[in-house]
Design a protein around this motif. Structure first.
Motif, PDB file in Angstrom:
ATOM      1  N   HIS A 192       0.584  -1.216  -0.062  1.00 15.45           N
ATOM      2  CA  HIS A 192       0.406  -0.030  -0.059  1.00 15.45           C
ATOM      3  C   HIS A 192       1.033   0.686  -0.456  1.00 15.45           C
ATOM      4  CE1 HIS A 192      -2.037   3.224   2.470  1.00 15.45           C
ATOM      5  NE2 HIS A 192      -3.280   2.532   1.836  1.00 15.45           N
ATOM      6  N   CYS A 193       1.145   1.811  -0.798  1.00 18.74           N
ATOM      7  CA  CYS A 193       2.037   3.027  -0.878  1.00 18.74           C
ATOM      8  C   CYS A 193       0.798   4.143  -1.586  1.00 18.74           C
ATOM      9  CB  CYS A 193       3.082   3.143  -2.107  1.00 18.74           C
ATOM     10  SG  CYS A 193       3.996   0.868  -2.099  1.00 18.74           S
ATOM     11  N   ILE A 194      -0.185   4.363  -1.095  1.00 16.76           N
ATOM     12  CA  ILE A 194      -1.409   5.928  -1.614  1.00 16.76           C
ATOM     13  C   ILE A 194      -1.473   7.182  -0.325  1.00 16.76           C
ATOM     14  CG2 ILE A 194      -3.061   6.341  -1.201  1.00 16.76           C
ATOM     15  CD1 ILE A 194      -2.861   3.336  -2.834  1.00 16.76           C
ATOM     16  N   ALA A 195      -0.770   7.600  -0.467  1.00 16.28           N
ATOM     17  CA  ALA A 195      -1.544   8.554   0.303  1.00 16.28           C
ATOM     18  C   ALA A 195      -1.470  10.245  -0.411  1.00 16.28           C
ATOM     19  CB  ALA A 195       0.316   9.877   1.192  1.00 16.28           C
ATOM     20  N   PHE A 196      -2.666  11.569   0.246  1.00 17.08           N
ATOM     21  CA  PHE A 196      -2.229  12.263  -0.570  1.00 17.08           C
ATOM     22  C   PHE A 196      -3.075  13.817   0.539  1.00 17.08           C
ATOM     23  CE2 PHE A 196      -3.093  15.257  -3.607  1.00 17.08           C
ATOM     24  CZ  PHE A 196      -3.710  16.279  -3.360  1.00 17.08           C
ATOM     25  N   ALA A 197      -2.442  14.816   0.147  1.00 18.41           N
ATOM     26  CA  ALA A 197      -3.384  16.090   1.256  1.00 18.41           C
ATOM     27  C   ALA A 197      -2.774  17.099   0.905  1.00 18.41           C
ATOM     28  CB  ALA A 197      -2.324  15.553   2.787  1.00 18.41           C
ATOM     29  N   GLN A 198      -3.608  17.991   0.329  1.00 17.40           N
ATOM     30  CA  GLN A 198      -3.845  19.204  -0.357  1.00 17.40           C
ATOM     31  C   GLN A 198      -3.198  20.023   0.313  1.00 17.40           C
ATOM     32  OE1 GLN A 198      -7.933  20.813   1.508  1.00 17.40           O
ATOM     33  NE2 GLN A 198      -9.007  20.030   0.159  1.00 17.40           N
ATOM     34  N   LYS A 199      -1.950  20.007  -1.285  1.00 14.62           N
ATOM     35  CA  LYS A 199      -0.904  21.013  -1.020  1.00 14.62           C
ATOM     36  C   LYS A 199      -0.541  22.624   0.365  1.00 14.62           C
ATOM     37  CE  LYS A 199       2.365  23.133  -4.978  1.00 14.62           C
ATOM     38  NZ  LYS A 199       3.473  21.937  -4.486  1.00 14.62           N
ATOM     39  N   GLU A 200      -2.150  22.644   0.146  1.00 15.28           N
ATOM     40  CA  GLU A 200      -1.914  23.779   0.734  1.00 15.28           C
ATOM     41  C   GLU A 200      -2.101  23.242   2.667  1.00 15.28           C
ATOM     42  OE1 GLU A 200      -4.724  23.416  -0.940  1.00 15.28           O
ATOM     43  OE2 GLU A 200      -6.443  24.041  -0.790  1.00 15.28           O
ATOM     44  N   ASP A 201      -2.205  22.427   2.517  1.00 12.62           N
ATOM     45  CA  ASP A 201      -2.247  21.249   4.374  1.00 12.62           C
ATOM     46  C   ASP A 201      -0.951  20.780   4.619  1.00 12.62           C
ATOM     47  OD1 ASP A 201      -4.540  22.476   4.870  1.00 12.62           O
ATOM     48  OD2 ASP A 201      -5.656  20.308   3.535  1.00 12.62           O
ATOM     49  N   LEU A 202       0.410  21.157   3.455  1.00 13.76           N
ATOM     50  CA  LEU A 202       1.838  20.981   3.222  1.00 13.76           C
ATOM     51  C   LEU A 202       2.566  21.736   3.448  1.00 13.76           C
ATOM     52  CD1 LEU A 202       1.072  17.670   0.858  1.00 13.76           C
ATOM     53  CD2 LEU A 202       0.985  17.850   3.812  1.00 13.76           C
ATOM     54  N   GLY A 234       3.533  26.153   5.886  1.00 14.49           N
ATOM     55  CA  GLY A 234       2.291  27.200   6.795  1.00 14.49           C
ATOM     56  C   GLY A 234       2.235  26.247   8.186  1.00 14.49           C
ATOM     57  N   GLU A 235       1.385  26.867   8.893  1.00 10.60           N
ATOM     58  CA  GLU A 235       1.436  26.421  10.372  1.00 10.60           C
ATOM     59  C   GLU A 235      -0.111  25.162  10.422  1.00 10.60           C
ATOM     60  OE1 GLU A 235       2.259  29.177  13.074  1.00 10.60           O
ATOM     61  OE2 GLU A 235       0.015  30.112  12.715  1.00 10.60           O
ATOM     62  N   PHE A 236      -0.069  23.983  10.729  1.00  9.89           N
ATOM     63  CA  PHE A 236      -1.422  22.549  10.946  1.00  9.89           C
ATOM     64  C   PHE A 236      -2.051  23.457  11.283  1.00  9.89           C
ATOM     65  CE2 PHE A 236      -2.596  19.202  11.755  1.00  9.89           C
ATOM     66  CZ  PHE A 236      -2.904  18.314  12.595  1.00  9.89           C
ATOM     67  N   LYS A 237      -2.155  24.445  12.470  1.00  9.17           N
ATOM     68  CA  LYS A 237      -3.717  24.702  13.276  1.00  9.17           C
ATOM     69  C   LYS A 237      -4.340  25.543  12.178  1.00  9.17           C
ATOM     70  CE  LYS A 237      -2.206  29.937  14.524  1.00  9.17           C
ATOM     71  NZ  LYS A 237      -2.676  29.977  12.827  1.00  9.17           N
ATOM     72  N   ASP A 238      -4.025  25.313  10.907  1.00  6.97           N
ATOM     73  CA  ASP A 238      -4.734  26.260   9.673  1.00  6.97           C
ATOM     74  C   ASP A 238      -5.013  25.041   9.016  1.00  6.97           C
ATOM     75  OD1 ASP A 238      -1.993  28.988   9.135  1.00  6.97           O
ATOM     76  OD2 ASP A 238      -4.421  28.986  11.087  1.00  6.97           O
ATOM     77  N   THR A 239      -5.483  23.947   9.333  1.00  5.81           N
ATOM     78  CA  THR A 239      -5.474  23.024   8.423  1.00  5.81           C
ATOM     79  C   THR A 239      -7.535  22.499   8.498  1.00  5.81           C
ATOM     80  OG1 THR A 239      -4.079  22.072   9.091  1.00  5.81           O
ATOM     81  CG2 THR A 239      -5.444  20.583   8.194  1.00  5.81           C
ATOM     82  N   SER A 240      -7.825  23.333   6.954  1.00  7.19           N
ATOM     83  CA  SER A 240      -8.999  23.198   7.227  1.00  7.19           C
ATOM     84  C   SER A 240     -10.117  21.809   7.621  1.00  7.19           C
ATOM     85  CB  SER A 240      -9.131  23.193   5.903  1.00  7.19           C
ATOM     86  OG  SER A 240      -9.195  22.756   5.140  1.00  7.19           O
ATOM     87  N   ARG A 241     -11.168  21.649   7.739  1.00  9.49           N
ATOM     88  CA  ARG A 241     -11.961  19.996   8.268  1.00  9.49           C
ATOM     89  C   ARG A 241     -11.847  19.275   7.203  1.00  9.49           C
ATOM     90  NH1 ARG A 241     -15.358  19.124  12.402  1.00  9.49           N
ATOM     91  NH2 ARG A 241     -15.603  21.837  13.191  1.00  9.49           N
ATOM     92  N   ASP A 242     -12.329  19.797   5.670  1.00  6.99           N
ATOM     93  CA  ASP A 242     -12.205  19.013   4.322  1.00  6.99           C
ATOM     94  C   ASP A 242     -10.911  18.677   4.382  1.00  6.99           C
ATOM     95  OD1 ASP A 242     -14.769  20.730   2.488  1.00  6.99           O
ATOM     96  OD2 ASP A 242     -14.649  19.493   4.521  1.00  6.99           O
TER      97      ASP A 242
END
Ligand SMILES: CCCCCCc1ccc(Oc2ccc(Oc3cccc(O)n3)cc2)c(O)c1
Length: 257
Positions: free
Chosen positions: A93-103, A105-113
């Protein structure tokens, strides 16, 4: 005891191109004699993956699309694999993804989505594919997933992917507990940073590579091939007593304070 993978079939999920860690795993398992099945998220990857696999001499591979964000999609893919080959002996299993803007800046600004998306694709997908693959693993076998140090402790910019990897690591352990009675082992490889398509999504990646070359005990970064060989170990009988484990293939960087 023979540690070849002759006569065994493995599903490799997540080859994007020749730099993918999943491709390093594919080459190691192919060299060990395994028959390989490849899945990819969308048909965009079908030709690149088939072109890559055509370079593996004597490999009689199969190819399937698999959208891990859909329970029906995962089930449909594994129903098709069961129909075509019957039994499999493991899965990478070599699968992952996160939105670029969440990778960045600050983690506290991560959106719920953004938080849910990262966990859906990068952590829950292991539960979904393990559940779907288990019935095909009639002779037991091994499941390997890819994780990263940022799930164990804070690595600047890794942010929501680190939180998703912490969930992946715990999910791996709980799956190891459930599937052990079926002689299925579940482990993770914590790979050091490698310049892949995925790594392009991470803020200031270059400075991380430099830090590894200067500080890691082996004073160098690791390769897809080195990760591939550890996947071969974890999917072969050499690791028959190992489950629920994370092996760091990272030049030893994780041991530093
Ligand atoms: C700040 C940490 C530096 C070292 C990161 C090593 C690493 C490199 C790549 C990794 O895999 C992914 C996979 C998807 C991902 O999400 C992406 C990738 C590209 C574009 C995008 O919008 N999202 C981010 C990292 C990963 O989990 C870990």
């Amino acid at each position: 005891m023979n540690f070849s993978l002759e006569g065994r079939t493995y599903v490799i999920m997540g080859v994007a191109n020749k730099r993918s860690i999943a491709w390093g795993i594919a080459r190691s398992l192919h060299e060990a004699g395994a028959r390989l099945i490849f899945t990819y998220a969308t048909e965009r990857f079908e030709k690149p993956v088939k072109d890559l696999v055509s370079t593996l001499d004597g490999q009689d591979a199969l190819f399937y699309e698999c959208d891990v964000t859909s329970d029906e999609g995962v089930q449909a893919t594994f129903d098709q694999i069961k129909q075509d080959v019957g039994t499999i002996h493991g899965l990478a299993h070599c699968i992952a993804f996160a939105q670029k803007e969440d990778l960045q800046g600050e983690f506290k600004d991560t959106s719920r989505d953004g938080y849910l998306l990262a966990h859906n694709i990068s952590a829950f997908s292991l539960v979904a594919v393990s559940r779907a693959a288990q019935p095909l693993m009639t002779e037991g076998g091994g499941i390997v997933t890819l994780t990263y140090l940022g799930g164990e402790r804070v690595v600047q910019n890794y942010n929501v992917m680190g939180v998703a990897k912490a969930s992946l690591d715990a999910s791996m352990r709980y799956l190891a507990n459930d599937l052990g009675k079926h002689a299925i082992r579940v482990n993770a490889i914590s790979a050091g940073p490698i310049r892949t398509l995925s790594a392009k999504g991470i803020g200031d990646f270059n400075s991380v590579l430099k830090q590894i070359e200067e500080k890691a005990p082996l004073r160098r970064t690791v390769s897809q091939e080195e990760v591939g060989d550890t996947a071969y170990y974890l999917l072969s009988d050499l690791s028959r007593g190992v489950t629920g484990e994370i092996i760091h293939v990272d030049s030893g960087y994780n041991i530093l304070g």
